[in-house]
Design a protein around this motif. Structure first.
Motif, mmCIF file in Angstrom:
data_model
loop_
_atom_site.group_PDB
_atom_site.id
_atom_site.type_symbol
_atom_site.label_atom_id
_atom_site.label_comp_id
_atom_site.label_asym_id
_atom_site.label_seq_id
_atom_site.Cartn_x
_atom_site.Cartn_y
_atom_site.Cartn_z
ATOM 1 N N CYS A 17 17.553 -1.992 7.951
ATOM 2 C CA CYS A 17 17.031 -0.631 7.322
ATOM 3 C C CYS A 17 17.795 -0.281 6.120
ATOM 4 N N ILE A 20 14.314 -2.480 3.916
ATOM 5 C CA ILE A 20 13.623 -1.677 3.962
ATOM 6 C C ILE A 20 13.762 -0.076 3.324
ATOM 7 N N ARG A 21 14.738 0.617 3.226
ATOM 8 C CA ARG A 21 14.961 1.890 2.478
ATOM 9 C C ARG A 21 14.440 1.211 0.869
ATOM 10 N N LYS A 24 10.689 0.473 0.078
ATOM 11 C CA LYS A 24 10.492 1.849 0.774
ATOM 12 C C LYS A 24 10.776 2.026 -0.202
ATOM 13 N N TYR A 27 8.402 0.643 -3.845
ATOM 14 C CA TYR A 27 6.962 1.136 -3.980
ATOM 15 C C TYR A 27 7.061 2.337 -4.364
ATOM 16 N N ASP A 28 7.626 3.822 -3.886
ATOM 17 C CA ASP A 28 7.554 4.559 -4.230
ATOM 18 C C ASP A 28 7.817 4.542 -5.510
ATOM 19 N N GLY A 32 3.746 1.673 -5.566
ATOM 20 C CA GLY A 32 2.669 0.473 -4.939
ATOM 21 C C GLY A 32 3.078 -0.367 -6.028
ATOM 22 N N GLU A 70 18.058 4.052 -5.055
ATOM 23 C CA GLU A 70 17.924 5.752 -4.596
ATOM 24 C C GLU A 70 18.301 6.457 -6.333
ATOM 25 N N GLN A 73 15.564 7.815 -8.204
ATOM 26 C CA GLN A 73 14.250 7.578 -7.883
ATOM 27 C C GLN A 73 14.003 9.420 -7.719
#
Length: 74
Positions: A17, A20-21, A24, A27-28, A32, A70, A73
């Motif tokens: 996970c 994946i986080r 993601k 990407y965000d 992309g 994160e 972000q």
């Protein structure tokens, strides 16, 4: 140090996970842009203290890179 929440769907791979986080969030953050993501992963980062692609090979490094991505972000 570990990633929360752990992935209950794949108990054999508790860090799945986190991966994946991370991807993601990358990407965000990049909209992309695959070239930007590759550049980020392969370039030494002063904040994380290494090359993210190498760092994410360990659980500790994965958490460090994930927390950094994160944070920027938001």
């Amino acid at each position: 140090m570990y990633c929360e929440p752990t992935c209950k769907a794949v108990p054999e791979y508790p860090d799945s996970c986190c991966f994946i986080r991370l991807f993601k969030a990358l990407y965000d953050l990049s909209g992309g842009d695959q070239e930007w993501i590759q550049q980020f992963l392969n370039t030494k980062n002063r904040v994380t203290g290494g090359i993210p692609l190498k760092q994410i090979e360990t659980a500790h490094g994965l958490v460090v890179v994930l927390q950094f991505v994160e944070t920027i972000q938001h």
